[in-house]
Design an enzyme around this catalytic site. Structure first.
Site, PDB file in Angstrom:
ATOM      1  N   HIS A 257       0.857  -1.183   0.000  1.00  0.00           N
ATOM      2  CA  HIS A 257       0.000   0.000   0.000  1.00  0.00           C
ATOM      3  C   HIS A 257       0.894   1.235   0.000  1.00  0.00           C
ATOM      4  O   HIS A 257       2.101   1.130   0.216  1.00  0.00           O
ATOM      5  CB  HIS A 257      -0.929   0.009   1.231  1.00  0.00           C
TER       6      HIS A 257
ATOM      7  N   THR B 158      13.443   0.556 -14.092  1.00  0.00           N
ATOM      8  CA  THR B 158      13.325  -0.072 -12.776  1.00  0.00           C
ATOM      9  C   THR B 158      14.661  -0.216 -12.059  1.00  0.00           C
ATOM     10  O   THR B 158      14.682  -0.506 -10.874  1.00  0.00           O
ATOM     11  CB  THR B 158      12.698  -1.472 -12.908  1.00  0.00           C
ATOM     12  N   LYS B 159      15.774  -0.036 -12.789  1.00  0.00           N
ATOM     13  CA  LYS B 159      17.108  -0.204 -12.207  1.00  0.00           C
ATOM     14  C   LYS B 159      18.009   0.937 -12.643  1.00  0.00           C
ATOM     15  O   LYS B 159      17.783   1.574 -13.670  1.00  0.00           O
ATOM     16  CB  LYS B 159      17.718  -1.527 -12.655  1.00  0.00           C
TER      17      LYS B 159
END
Length: 159
Positions: free
Chosen positions: A87, A130-131
């Protein structure tokens, strides 16, 4: 119902900055010759280097640093919360930072997670970074991968 107007609040900025409204900028720092297109949100604790252009409908969340001579195309989204607990984080202390080097171009609708991107990089439209990117070149895809070297970096000039 409570409404909060879009606005420009607590901005530090250099010379020849252009901001096209409507947009929502607060607590950020803009270098010389920065251009901000309409419908952009730039949150607190963001720094944007000189000669950088941010096109319309982009979202730059807190803890992002963008270098000099960069181009952020339409609809680029920066993320600082990875929802690691399933969340949204309840604490800003859990957010992560992003650092974009100099002479970086990011294509339309790309998503940039909390990463470091070195100088002289092109990110293709729709890519998801993402990297960390540690080598100059052209990257694309989901997740973004290096496609090829960058032949000759281009420097943007103020229009």
């Amino acid at each position: 119902m409570t409404t909060i107007p879009s606005d420009l609040k607590n901005i530090a900025y250099g010379k020849n900055v252009s901001i096209i409204t409507p947009c929502n900028l607060y607590g950020c720092t803009l270098g010389d010759n920065v251009f901000i297109g309409p419908f952009v949100e730039i949150q607190k604790d963001v720094t944007i280097g000189e000669n950088t252009r941010i096109q319309s409908h982009s979202f730059i969340c807190s803890l992002v640093t963008i270098g000099k001579d960069c181009f952020i195309a339409h609809g680029v989204m920066f993320i600082n919360d990875l929802f690691e607990k399933g969340h949204p984080s309840l604490s800003e202390a859990e957010w992560k930072s992003t650092h974009i080097g100099n002479n970086v171009s990011i294509g339309s609708n790309a998503t940039i997670l909390p990463v470091k991107i070195c100088d002289n990089v092109v990110i293709g439209a729709g890519s998801v970074v993402t990297k960390d990117i540690t080598q100059a070149g052209i990257y694309a895809g989901n997740p973004a991968k290096k496609l090829r070297p960058l032949k000759k970096p281009r420097r943007f000039k103020r229009l």
